[in-house]
Design a protein around this motif. Structure first.
Motif, PDB file in Angstrom:
ATOM      1  N   ASP A 109       4.152   3.621  -6.406  1.00  0.00           N
ATOM      2  CA  ASP A 109       4.630   2.559  -7.292  1.00  0.00           C
ATOM      3  C   ASP A 109       4.757   1.235  -6.542  1.00  0.00           C
ATOM      4  OD1 ASP A 109       4.861   4.017  -9.647  1.00  0.00           O
ATOM      5  OD2 ASP A 109       6.933   4.616  -9.259  1.00  0.00           O
ATOM      6  N   ARG A 110       4.961   1.295  -5.232  1.00  0.00           N
ATOM      7  CA  ARG A 110       5.214   0.083  -4.445  1.00  0.00           C
ATOM      8  C   ARG A 110       3.947  -0.456  -3.793  1.00  0.00           C
ATOM      9  NH1 ARG A 110      10.473  -1.039  -3.148  1.00  0.00           N
ATOM     10  NH2 ARG A 110       9.844  -1.996  -1.195  1.00  0.00           N
ATOM     11  N   ILE A 111       3.117   0.402  -3.208  1.00  0.00           N
ATOM     12  CA  ILE A 111       1.953  -0.090  -2.456  1.00  0.00           C
ATOM     13  C   ILE A 111       0.633   0.215  -3.143  1.00  0.00           C
ATOM     14  CG2 ILE A 111       3.226   0.187  -0.291  1.00  0.00           C
ATOM     15  CD1 ILE A 111       1.424   2.590   0.347  1.00  0.00           C
ATOM     16  N   GLY A 112       0.661   0.986  -4.229  1.00  0.00           N
ATOM     17  CA  GLY A 112      -0.567   1.291  -4.941  1.00  0.00           C
ATOM     18  C   GLY A 112      -0.938   2.758  -4.848  1.00  0.00           C
ATOM     19  N   ARG A 113      -1.753   3.203  -5.804  1.00  0.00           N
ATOM     20  CA  ARG A 113      -2.139   4.614  -5.860  1.00  0.00           C
ATOM     21  C   ARG A 113      -3.189   4.979  -4.805  1.00  0.00           C
ATOM     22  NH1 ARG A 113       2.212   4.632  -9.073  1.00  0.00           N
ATOM     23  NH2 ARG A 113       1.798   3.950 -11.204  1.00  0.00           N
ATOM     24  N   LYS A 114      -4.163   4.088  -4.600  1.00  0.00           N
ATOM     25  CA  LYS A 114      -5.311   4.421  -3.756  1.00  0.00           C
ATOM     26  C   LYS A 114      -4.925   4.749  -2.312  1.00  0.00           C
ATOM     27  CE  LYS A 114      -9.896   2.776  -2.403  1.00  0.00           C
ATOM     28  NZ  LYS A 114     -10.970   1.803  -2.692  1.00  0.00           N
ATOM     29  N   PRO A 115      -4.135   3.942  -1.620  1.00  0.00           N
ATOM     30  CA  PRO A 115      -3.809   4.292  -0.227  1.00  0.00           C
ATOM     31  C   PRO A 115      -3.031   5.594  -0.108  1.00  0.00           C
ATOM     32  CG  PRO A 115      -2.539   2.395  -0.957  1.00  0.00           C
ATOM     33  CD  PRO A 115      -3.577   2.627  -1.989  1.00  0.00           C
ATOM     34  N   VAL A 116      -2.147   5.862  -1.075  1.00  0.00           N
ATOM     35  CA  VAL A 116      -1.375   7.101  -1.032  1.00  0.00           C
ATOM     36  C   VAL A 116      -2.288   8.304  -1.229  1.00  0.00           C
ATOM     37  CG1 VAL A 116       0.425   8.432  -2.201  1.00  0.00           C
ATOM     38  CG2 VAL A 116       0.762   5.996  -1.765  1.00  0.00           C
ATOM     39  N   LEU A 117      -3.198   8.213  -2.195  1.00  0.00           N
ATOM     40  CA  LEU A 117      -4.141   9.314  -2.419  1.00  0.00           C
ATOM     41  C   LEU A 117      -5.017   9.546  -1.196  1.00  0.00           C
ATOM     42  CD1 LEU A 117      -5.448   8.902  -6.093  1.00  0.00           C
ATOM     43  CD2 LEU A 117      -4.263  10.875  -5.121  1.00  0.00           C
ATOM     44  N   THR A 118      -5.534   8.473  -0.605  1.00  0.00           N
ATOM     45  CA  THR A 118      -6.459   8.607   0.523  1.00  0.00           C
ATOM     46  C   THR A 118      -5.811   9.326   1.702  1.00  0.00           C
ATOM     47  OG1 THR A 118      -7.575   6.559  -0.142  1.00  0.00           O
ATOM     48  CG2 THR A 118      -7.975   7.349   2.096  1.00  0.00           C
ATOM     49  N   VAL A 119      -4.631   8.876   2.097  1.00  0.00           N
ATOM     50  CA  VAL A 119      -3.961   9.463   3.263  1.00  0.00           C
ATOM     51  C   VAL A 119      -3.517  10.897   2.988  1.00  0.00           C
ATOM     52  CG1 VAL A 119      -1.975   9.254   4.802  1.00  0.00           C
ATOM     53  CG2 VAL A 119      -3.245   7.211   4.133  1.00  0.00           C
ATOM     54  N   SER A 120      -3.004  11.155   1.797  1.00  0.00           N
ATOM     55  CA  SER A 120      -2.508  12.498   1.502  1.00  0.00           C
ATOM     56  C   SER A 120      -3.648  13.516   1.428  1.00  0.00           C
ATOM     57  CB  SER A 120      -1.709  12.497   0.192  1.00  0.00           C
ATOM     58  OG  SER A 120      -2.513  12.113  -0.903  1.00  0.00           O
ATOM     59  N   ILE A 121      -4.785  13.128   0.899  1.00  0.00           N
ATOM     60  CA  ILE A 121      -5.926  14.055   0.848  1.00  0.00           C
ATOM     61  C   ILE A 121      -6.443  14.341   2.256  1.00  0.00           C
ATOM     62  CG2 ILE A 121      -8.290  14.346   0.025  1.00  0.00           C
ATOM     63  CD1 ILE A 121      -7.504  12.707  -2.441  1.00  0.00           C
ATOM     64  N   LEU A 122      -6.420  13.356   3.122  1.00  0.00           N
ATOM     65  CA  LEU A 122      -6.795  13.586   4.523  1.00  0.00           C
ATOM     66  C   LEU A 122      -5.855  14.603   5.162  1.00  0.00           C
ATOM     67  CD1 LEU A 122      -8.525  12.894   6.985  1.00  0.00           C
ATOM     68  CD2 LEU A 122      -6.963  10.981   7.441  1.00  0.00           C
TER      69      LEU A 122
END
Length: 412
Positions: free
Chosen positions: A74-87
């Motif tokens: 909600d604060r920094i955006g969906r894309k960076p959170v998805l990218t790091v967590s999938i890694l």
């Protein structure tokens, strides 16, 4: 014709979000028929208590990190959170596949669990790009992705597990890496700068339950917790149940789960989307919980016949297909744009708690049954918990959320 620079008709990212969740769920599904049998085998010799910890630790960590990742998205955006967590998911699978001791299996599941809150972020992506009226139907995309992943993953895991017990985990890790690359290169950011700014100032847990929504959200969270707890008892024990009661190896079990997933795809990707053109979400959830409870009750007494086992599994698949997307949609539509990640993170946490508690209950109840009646007490407990879920669903007041309309879902 609208171009990429035309803000009036932006291309919907629903298709890519669906593909992202699908690949994630295929990787998750690969290990379902493999992990309990693999850990119980001669290489690790895990006890029922160790098995319950191994299966449950993933979801326990999801419980902690899903709301954190949802709030962060909600604060920094969906894309960076998805990218790091999938890694992180990929790393967890590789550690599990490389394990030569129980503690390494546990470490791999811990890493994967910390990263496993990305499903909530994927749901928030869908909520970002759909209207409240269409949200329950669009959440069916997640249900369909779960169904396809549950269909392909276990079958693939069973086949790969026959080649090498560790191979399914390396393949799942490879799929996660592909998934990470797709998100990093192709997924647009779905959270608007305005919503991010509001989240920085108002993204508190109290905001989620404000404006008269507390009763609705609490009822949905309780329904989610009970339904997932009951269902996860079955999923955690199913491979061992098939092995000890029917003599099936992981390949046979994988194909049965393929069938379960195939039915889920038909229900959530087709039948349910048509039914949700009318405002009957609560009724569908009640029907689903009832069918699921009845099917779970009859599972341990299934005669040694593949046809009868498939019939009972059909009820389990249909029931679960009705419950999951309707609860997701109701939860999503009860929140504002800037709290979507937090609300769906709480829903994912309720599911994660259920997936932790379920295996703990299921494996501990094994002591009451012999191999001839393997998991009978566990499945009866599952049926009772699902009846509780049905009662909780009846307490949901869908009038607190906007009723769905028959408008079409935006094209992908």
């Amino acid at each position: 014709m609208a171009t990429s620079s035309d803000p009036a008709k932006p291309r919907s990212p629903l298709g890519l979000i669906f593909l992202t969740i699908l690949i994630d769920m295929i990787g998750f599904g690969i290990v379902i028929p493999v992990l309990p049998v693999y850990a119980e085998g001669s290489r690790f010799g895990a006890t029922p208590t160790q098995l319950s910890i191994l299966v449950g630790i993933y979801s326990l960590l999801q419980l902690v990190f899903s709301p954190i990742l949802g709030h962060l998205s909600d604060r920094i955006g969906r894309k960076p959170v998805l990218t790091v967590s999938i890694l992180g998911t990929a790393i967890g699978f590789f550690v599990t596949g490389s394990a030569n001791a129980y503690w390494m299996l546990l470490l791999g599941r811990i890493i994967d669990g910390i990263s496993g809150g990305n499903i909530a972020t994927g749901m928030a992506c869908i909520a970002d790009v759909t209207t409240k009226e269409n949200r329950s139907k669009s959440m069916g995309l997640i249900g369909a992705a779960f169904g396809v992943g549950f269909m392909i993953g276990p079958a693939l895991g069973g086949v790969l597990g026959k080649i090498s017990p560790a191979l399914p985990f390396f393949v799942a890790g490879g799929l996660a890496l592909v998934n990470c690359a797709l998100v990093a290169m192709n997924l647009p950011e779905t959270l608007t700068p305005e919503a991010q700014e509001r989240a920085r100032h108002r993204a508190s847990i109290g905001e989620v339950f404000s404006h008269g929504r507390s009763g609705l959200i609490f009822a949905i969270l309780a329904s989610q917790l009970a339904s997932v707890t009951g269902f996860s008892i079955m999923t955690s024990l199913f491979a061992l149940f098939c092995e000890k009661r029917f003599g099936y190896d992981i390949a046979h079990t994988g194909w049965i789960l393929f069938y379960v997933g195939f039915l889920g795809v038909l229900m959530q990707g087709g039948v349910l989307r048509r039914l949700l053109k009318r405002p009957i979400e609560k009724q569908l959830a009640v029907i689903g919980a009832g069918v699921l409870a009845i099917s779970m009750y009859f599972l341990p007494s299934t005669p040694p016949s593949l046809g009868m086992l498939l019939l009972v599994c059909a009820g389990i698949s249909v029931g679960n297909s009705f419950v999951t997307p309707t609860l997701n949609g109701l939860a999503s539509r009860s929140s504002d744009a800037h709290t979507q990640g937090r609300v769906l993170g709480l829903l994912a946490s309720a599911g994660s708690l259920g997936r932790f508690v379920g295996p703990m209950i299921g494996f501990q109840l094994l002591r009451f049954d012999s191999n001839e009646n393997y998991a009978r007490t566990s499945f009866y407990a599952s049926a009772a918990i699902l009846v509780l879920a049905l009662v909780c669903i009846t307490m949901v007041s869908p009038g607190a959320a906007t009723a769905p309309t028959p408008d079409a879902i935006p094209e992908t």
